[in-house]
Design a protein around this motif. Structure first.
Motif, PDB file in Angstrom:
ATOM      1  N   TYR A  42      -3.308 -16.065  17.873  1.00  0.00           N
ATOM      2  CA  TYR A  42      -2.018 -16.707  18.121  1.00  0.00           C
ATOM      3  C   TYR A  42      -1.963 -17.365  19.496  1.00  0.00           C
ATOM      4  O   TYR A  42      -1.237 -18.347  19.688  1.00  0.00           O
ATOM      5  N   TYR A  43      -2.716 -16.841  20.435  1.00  0.00           N
ATOM      6  CA  TYR A  43      -2.842 -17.526  21.721  1.00  0.00           C
ATOM      7  C   TYR A  43      -3.774 -18.727  21.587  1.00  0.00           C
ATOM      8  O   TYR A  43      -3.484 -19.820  22.092  1.00  0.00           O
ATOM      9  N   LYS A  44      -4.874 -18.522  20.904  1.00  0.00           N
ATOM     10  CA  LYS A  44      -5.902 -19.560  20.785  1.00  0.00           C
ATOM     11  C   LYS A  44      -5.397 -20.808  20.085  1.00  0.00           C
ATOM     12  O   LYS A  44      -5.720 -21.945  20.485  1.00  0.00           O
ATOM     13  N   ASP A  45      -4.563 -20.635  19.040  1.00  0.00           N
ATOM     14  CA  ASP A  45      -4.133 -21.807  18.256  1.00  0.00           C
ATOM     15  C   ASP A  45      -2.838 -22.446  18.757  1.00  0.00           C
ATOM     16  O   ASP A  45      -2.320 -23.384  18.148  1.00  0.00           O
ATOM     17  N   GLN A 132       8.353 -10.453  21.696  1.00  0.00           N
ATOM     18  CA  GLN A 132       7.429 -10.840  20.624  1.00  0.00           C
ATOM     19  C   GLN A 132       6.313  -9.809  20.488  1.00  0.00           C
ATOM     20  O   GLN A 132       5.744  -9.347  21.472  1.00  0.00           O
ATOM     21  N   THR A 133       5.985  -9.466  19.242  1.00  0.00           N
ATOM     22  CA  THR A 133       4.888  -8.540  18.982  1.00  0.00           C
ATOM     23  C   THR A 133       4.334  -8.792  17.589  1.00  0.00           C
ATOM     24  O   THR A 133       5.003  -9.394  16.740  1.00  0.00           O
ATOM     25  N   GLY A 163       2.958 -12.361  12.091  1.00  0.00           N
ATOM     26  CA  GLY A 163       1.968 -11.763  11.207  1.00  0.00           C
ATOM     27  C   GLY A 163       2.494 -11.546   9.809  1.00  0.00           C
ATOM     28  O   GLY A 163       3.490 -12.148   9.394  1.00  0.00           O
ATOM     29  N   ASP A 164       1.848 -10.674   9.085  1.00  0.00           N
ATOM     30  CA  ASP A 164       2.173 -10.392   7.685  1.00  0.00           C
ATOM     31  C   ASP A 164       3.531  -9.686   7.587  1.00  0.00           C
ATOM     32  O   ASP A 164       3.686  -8.569   8.081  1.00  0.00           O
ATOM     33  N   LEU A 200       3.580 -15.343   9.088  1.00  0.00           N
ATOM     34  CA  LEU A 200       2.179 -15.550   9.451  1.00  0.00           C
ATOM     35  C   LEU A 200       1.976 -16.795  10.303  1.00  0.00           C
ATOM     36  O   LEU A 200       1.062 -16.858  11.112  1.00  0.00           O
ATOM     37  N   ASP A 201       2.838 -17.797  10.110  1.00  0.00           N
ATOM     38  CA  ASP A 201       2.743 -19.048  10.872  1.00  0.00           C
ATOM     39  C   ASP A 201       4.099 -19.360  11.493  1.00  0.00           C
ATOM     40  O   ASP A 201       4.872 -20.150  10.946  1.00  0.00           O
ATOM     41  N   PRO A 202       4.406 -18.759  12.619  1.00  0.00           N
ATOM     42  CA  PRO A 202       5.720 -18.974  13.235  1.00  0.00           C
ATOM     43  C   PRO A 202       6.025 -20.434  13.549  1.00  0.00           C
ATOM     44  O   PRO A 202       7.192 -20.828  13.596  1.00  0.00           O
TER      45      PRO A 202
END
Length: 232
Positions: A42-45, A132-133, A163-164, A200-202
């Motif tokens: 999530y940091y990388k993308d 956020q978590t 996430g899920d 999964l994709d905020p």
């Protein structure tokens, strides 16, 4: 305040505030970011950077500081920083990359850090803490204790899951309002926390959807905090 590239997000935040009767409201906004190992992608993308920009625009809509304080946490506090409306591009990735090892998920350390910062600031405004978590607290009992102790302070904790949505790890957050361990008023002066799952994709959520969720429970908490004497 000139929001520059955040103008669209600022407009969406303003609309959400007005729709909830919070136009002109003042608050301090904090952003707490999970740096547990499972957050790496999530940091990388760019997902975390995007969410930080949304939160920065919200902050600029309810105070004049032009900055957003950020607490990065994992096993302990990995770092604290600020991003600003005139200096935010790529800042979260830069900060994250400078903080080294990604650990576990100790919510209570982040809660304690926000409380310490808020008390030191001397502000009289209420605080909206966007937390956020992507999973459960490593120390559930410690997280419960920290939230209960924080209930007597003018801080509202809006948890946001990445996430899920079906993951069992989010059960702790799903039960915030009903868990006997966090009962109101037996353990907490008032209900000081809420949760929404960003999926999964905020980034697929619109700004309007994100602000609607971040702010949905805030007006009710403000009313309850004033009634309980937690907020003047």
């Amino acid at each position: 305040m000139d929001l520059g590239g955040l103008a669209g997000k600022g407009a969406a935040a303003g609309d959400a505030l007005a729709g909830l009767g919070l136009g002109g409201a003042r608050a301090v906004v904090y952003l707490v970011l999970d740096r547990s190992g499972s957050m790496r992608n999530y940091y990388k993308d760019g997902t975390v950077q995007h969410f930080a920009e949304q939160t920065l625009a919200l902050s600029a809509s309810v105070n004049d500081s032009g900055t957003l304080p950020i607490v990065f946490f994992s096993t302990d506090i990995d770092g604290t920083a600020e991003i600003a409306v005139d200096d935010y591009n790529g800042r979260v990735e830069e900060l994250h990359a400078s903080l080294g090892h990604m650990g576990r998920t100790n919510y209570h350390r982040a809660i304690e850090a926000v409380i310490e910062h808020y008390k030191a600031s001397g502000t009289k405004d209420p605080a909206l803490v966007v937390f956020q978590t992507d999973g459960a607290p490593t120390g559930k009992a410690a997280a419960e204790k920290a939230l209960c102790e924080a209930a007597g302070l003018p801080l509202f904790w809006q948890f946001v899951g990445f996430g899920d949505p079906e993951a069992k790890g989010f059960d702790f957050l799903r039960k915030l309002g009903t868990s006997p361990a966090l009962a109101v008023p037996a353990k907490r002066a008032l209900d000081n926390a809420a949760f929404f799952h960003a999926g999964l994709d905020p980034r697929s959520l619109s700004d309007a959807e994100v602000y609607g969720e971040l702010l949905k429970a805030f007006p009710g908490w403000l009313e309850g905090a004033r009634a309980a004497g937690v907020l003047a």
